[in-house]
Motif scaffolding. Sequence first.
Motif, PDB file in Angstrom:
ATOM      1  N   GLY A 167       0.818  -1.209   0.000  1.00 46.10           N
ATOM      2  CA  GLY A 167       0.000   0.000   0.000  1.00 46.10           C
ATOM      3  C   GLY A 167       0.853   1.260   0.000  1.00 46.10           C
ATOM      4  O   GLY A 167       2.090   1.206  -0.110  1.00 46.10           O
ATOM      5  N   ALA A 168       0.168   2.405   0.105  1.00 42.59           N
ATOM      6  CA  ALA A 168       0.879   3.692   0.140  1.00 42.59           C
ATOM      7  C   ALA A 168       1.656   3.819   1.442  1.00 42.59           C
ATOM      8  O   ALA A 168       2.789   4.325   1.464  1.00 42.59           O
ATOM      9  CB  ALA A 168      -0.116   4.834   0.010  1.00 42.59           C
ATOM     10  N   ALA A 169       1.062   3.337   2.535  1.00 44.49           N
ATOM     11  CA  ALA A 169       1.724   3.450   3.840  1.00 44.49           C
ATOM     12  C   ALA A 169       3.052   2.700   3.824  1.00 44.49           C
ATOM     13  O   ALA A 169       4.079   3.200   4.299  1.00 44.49           O
ATOM     14  CB  ALA A 169       0.805   2.902   4.931  1.00 44.49           C
ATOM     15  N   LEU A 208       5.565   4.682   1.614  1.00 43.93           N
ATOM     16  CA  LEU A 208       6.091   5.901   2.259  1.00 43.93           C
ATOM     17  C   LEU A 208       7.133   5.533   3.309  1.00 43.93           C
ATOM     18  O   LEU A 208       8.184   6.185   3.418  1.00 43.93           O
ATOM     19  CB  LEU A 208       4.943   6.697   2.905  1.00 43.93           C
ATOM     20  N   PHE A 252      -2.404  14.453   5.902  1.00 46.76           N
ATOM     21  CA  PHE A 252      -2.713  13.138   6.495  1.00 46.76           C
ATOM     22  C   PHE A 252      -1.831  12.952   7.740  1.00 46.76           C
ATOM     23  O   PHE A 252      -0.601  12.928   7.639  1.00 46.76           O
ATOM     24  CB  PHE A 252      -2.388  12.099   5.410  1.00 46.76           C
ATOM     25  N   TYR A 261       1.573  10.987   8.491  1.00 53.23           N
ATOM     26  CA  TYR A 261       2.921  11.410   8.074  1.00 53.23           C
ATOM     27  C   TYR A 261       3.799  11.673   9.305  1.00 53.23           C
ATOM     28  O   TYR A 261       4.991  11.415   9.277  1.00 53.23           O
ATOM     29  CB  TYR A 261       2.881  12.680   7.214  1.00 53.23           C
ATOM     30  N   ASN A 278       0.372  15.560  -1.410  1.00 53.70           N
ATOM     31  CA  ASN A 278      -0.702  14.571  -1.534  1.00 53.70           C
ATOM     32  C   ASN A 278      -1.839  15.232  -2.313  1.00 53.70           C
ATOM     33  O   ASN A 278      -2.555  16.062  -1.783  1.00 53.70           O
ATOM     34  CB  ASN A 278      -1.144  14.165  -0.114  1.00 53.70           C
ATOM     35  N   ASN A 336      -6.112  14.436   0.885  1.00 53.23           N
ATOM     36  CA  ASN A 336      -6.844  14.073   2.095  1.00 53.23           C
ATOM     37  C   ASN A 336      -6.343  15.057   3.142  1.00 53.23           C
ATOM     38  O   ASN A 336      -5.147  15.034   3.416  1.00 53.23           O
ATOM     39  CB  ASN A 336      -6.503  12.633   2.494  1.00 53.23           C
ATOM     40  N   ASP A 358       2.514  11.482  -2.707  1.00 50.08           N
ATOM     41  CA  ASP A 358       1.673  10.420  -2.128  1.00 50.08           C
ATOM     42  C   ASP A 358       0.326  10.471  -2.840  1.00 50.08           C
ATOM     43  O   ASP A 358      -0.445  11.398  -2.622  1.00 50.08           O
ATOM     44  CB  ASP A 358       1.519  10.701  -0.618  1.00 50.08           C
ATOM     45  N   PRO A 382      -2.604   8.106  -3.411  1.00 46.03           N
ATOM     46  CA  PRO A 382      -3.613   7.037  -3.432  1.00 46.03           C
ATOM     47  C   PRO A 382      -4.931   7.470  -4.060  1.00 46.03           C
ATOM     48  O   PRO A 382      -5.758   6.622  -4.393  1.00 46.03           O
ATOM     49  CB  PRO A 382      -3.801   6.685  -1.955  1.00 46.03           C
ATOM     50  N   TYR A 383      -5.139   8.789  -4.213  1.00 47.90           N
ATOM     51  CA  TYR A 383      -6.425   9.266  -4.749  1.00 47.90           C
ATOM     52  C   TYR A 383      -6.325   9.698  -6.209  1.00 47.90           C
ATOM     53  O   TYR A 383      -7.245  10.334  -6.724  1.00 47.90           O
ATOM     54  CB  TYR A 383      -6.962  10.422  -3.886  1.00 47.90           C
ATOM     55  N   SER A 439      -1.086   3.724  -4.612  1.00 48.52           N
ATOM     56  CA  SER A 439      -1.778   2.651  -3.905  1.00 48.52           C
ATOM     57  C   SER A 439      -3.035   2.266  -4.658  1.00 48.52           C
ATOM     58  O   SER A 439      -3.669   3.121  -5.292  1.00 48.52           O
ATOM     59  CB  SER A 439      -2.156   3.152  -2.510  1.00 48.52           C
ATOM     60  N   SER A 443      -5.486   1.016  -2.943  1.00 51.88           N
ATOM     61  CA  SER A 443      -6.498   0.976  -1.869  1.00 51.88           C
ATOM     62  C   SER A 443      -7.785   1.674  -2.275  1.00 51.88           C
ATOM     63  O   SER A 443      -8.880   1.220  -1.942  1.00 51.88           O
ATOM     64  CB  SER A 443      -5.954   1.648  -0.605  1.00 51.88           C
ATOM     65  N   LYS A 444      -7.666   2.800  -2.954  1.00 53.53           N
ATOM     66  CA  LYS A 444      -8.845   3.575  -3.317  1.00 53.53           C
ATOM     67  C   LYS A 444      -9.209   3.375  -4.793  1.00 53.53           C
ATOM     68  O   LYS A 444     -10.377   3.299  -5.136  1.00 53.53           O
ATOM     69  CB  LYS A 444      -8.617   5.074  -3.044  1.00 53.53           C
ATOM     70  N   ARG A 478      -3.688  -4.402   0.773  1.00 52.67           N
ATOM     71  CA  ARG A 478      -2.362  -3.822   0.949  1.00 52.67           C
ATOM     72  C   ARG A 478      -1.472  -3.974  -0.279  1.00 52.67           C
ATOM     73  O   ARG A 478      -0.540  -4.779  -0.309  1.00 52.67           O
ATOM     74  CB  ARG A 478      -1.635  -4.449   2.186  1.00 52.67           C
ATOM     75  N   TYR A 533     -13.425  13.372   0.118  1.00 58.91           N
ATOM     76  CA  TYR A 533     -13.555  14.143   1.358  1.00 58.91           C
ATOM     77  C   TYR A 533     -14.038  15.558   1.060  1.00 58.91           C
ATOM     78  O   TYR A 533     -13.717  16.131   0.023  1.00 58.91           O
ATOM     79  CB  TYR A 533     -12.196  14.254   2.054  1.00 58.91           C
TER      80      TYR A 533
HETATM   81  N1  PLP Z   1      -1.820   8.614   2.225  1.00 60.57           N
HETATM   82  C1  PLP Z   1      -3.010   9.200   2.347  1.00 60.57           C
HETATM   83  C2  PLP Z   1      -3.126  10.648   2.055  1.00 60.57           C
HETATM   84  C3  PLP Z   1      -4.127   8.470   2.764  1.00 60.57           C
HETATM   85  O1  PLP Z   1      -5.305   9.086   2.892  1.00 60.57           O
HETATM   86  C4  PLP Z   1      -3.969   7.094   3.052  1.00 60.57           C
HETATM   87  C5  PLP Z   1      -5.097   6.284   3.516  1.00 60.57           C
HETATM   88  O2  PLP Z   1      -6.185   6.711   3.728  1.00 60.57           O
HETATM   89  C6  PLP Z   1      -2.708   6.524   2.898  1.00 60.57           C
HETATM   90  C7  PLP Z   1      -1.650   7.301   2.486  1.00 60.57           C
HETATM   91  C8  PLP Z   1      -2.473   5.083   3.189  1.00 60.57           C
HETATM   92  O3  PLP Z   1      -2.976   4.329   2.127  1.00 60.57           O
HETATM   93  P1  PLP Z   1      -2.783   2.742   2.016  1.00 60.57           P
HETATM   94  O4  PLP Z   1      -4.036   2.118   2.490  1.00 60.57           O
HETATM   95  O5  PLP Z   1      -2.578   2.506   0.558  1.00 60.57           O
HETATM   96  O6  PLP Z   1      -1.609   2.386   2.809  1.00 60.57           O
END
Ligand code: PLP
Length: 395
Positions: A105-107, A110, A131, A134, A176, A180, A214, A216-217, A242, A244-245, A253, A332
Amino acid sequence: MISRKMEGLVKHSSVIRAMFEEGKKLAAEYGQENVYDFSLGNPSVEPPKEAREAMLSVLTEENPVMVHGYMNNSGYEDVRAAVAQSLNKRFDTAFSKKNILMTVGAAGGLNVILKTLLNPGDEVIVFAPYFGEYNNYVSNFDGKIVVISPNTVDFQPKLREFAEKISEKTKAVIVNTPNNPTGVIYSERTIMAMSEIMYKAMDAFDTSIYLISDEPYRELAYDGVEVPYLTKYYENTIVGYSYSKSLSLPGERIGYLVMPDELDDFEDIVAGANVANRILGFVNAPSLLQRAIAKCVDATVDVEIYNRNRELLYHELTEIGYEMVKPEGAFYLFVKALEEDDKAFCQRAKKYNLLLVPGSSFACPGYVRLAYCVDYDMIVRSLPAFKKLAAEYKN
Ligand code: PLP
């Protein structure tokens, strides 16, 4: 006896957990349909059928020993090549598999890149609102977060403050976009100006400053608005992506890092990121999901479902008198609280079973975040509650 650092982290994370528990309590008391939970960024749109079919086809058609086995720490070579090719087609870039590292995932991505780059005390610049995780990711590697204060007019970054705060200690800058919690997309003009500031700073301090995008969106953008691809504007850009979204697979993940050839110390960074991916404990990104991604690399969720929610909530809340910048991406809305203290405002909102997240969690007090990755009908049902909440402040 847990560590002092961990003690602090646990204390902070229990605030978020408390909100989650609160939601469950309200649902038990009033019934799930009478609780309006806008607090979580958990996708509400189901994964596209291409993703499901890709997973099934990997399971039924590929060699199971390979599908479930270890591979290079950076990921399967054919998967990385497929990701690079898709990016090249979409953004007119020239990546190959050596530029891609599959991540948790993005987390995960990063953390990998921050572990690769940071020495203790190195500074990482972020733009409020941002976010909140960070802070934790940077502190994992003893870096220091430097916050640029929010521009509440349109939530584009404050460039003058950026130019003032960038220093010889700056190792990385995180952006980002789509953002978010604001849903704002940084414009091409903003990106070009940021790039100029970073190039000037690198010249002045004779250092390397890395831009970490970053994203993911990325795929959740509305009204045809373009999300600039940042490697084209600044050579030292690392992209963290990522699924994820974009594929509604947050629990699975899976994501990737893009590390372009043009990065200062490219070879070392790639070598470092490979080791980081292993020793942070991931070892590699989930194998089944990697294989599936190669088969549905251009698929996305039905973004129109989020768009419908966005239009409804934006129009209705504006009509009631709430103030916000209309988001162009993500899922959001960042709304001005009706009193200065955003936490007190969220407490009041709870009286009407509205669960919102205080802007101070994103270093932007005075605002609240609403996640509209929810059922359309829940938004409709919630509108009288928003009206009653606003009415309290009119008396
Ligand atoms: N970065 C931002 C801005 C997010 O909003 C999120 C998750 O909501 C993440 C990273 C983490 O994403 P992931 O679920 O891909 O690890």
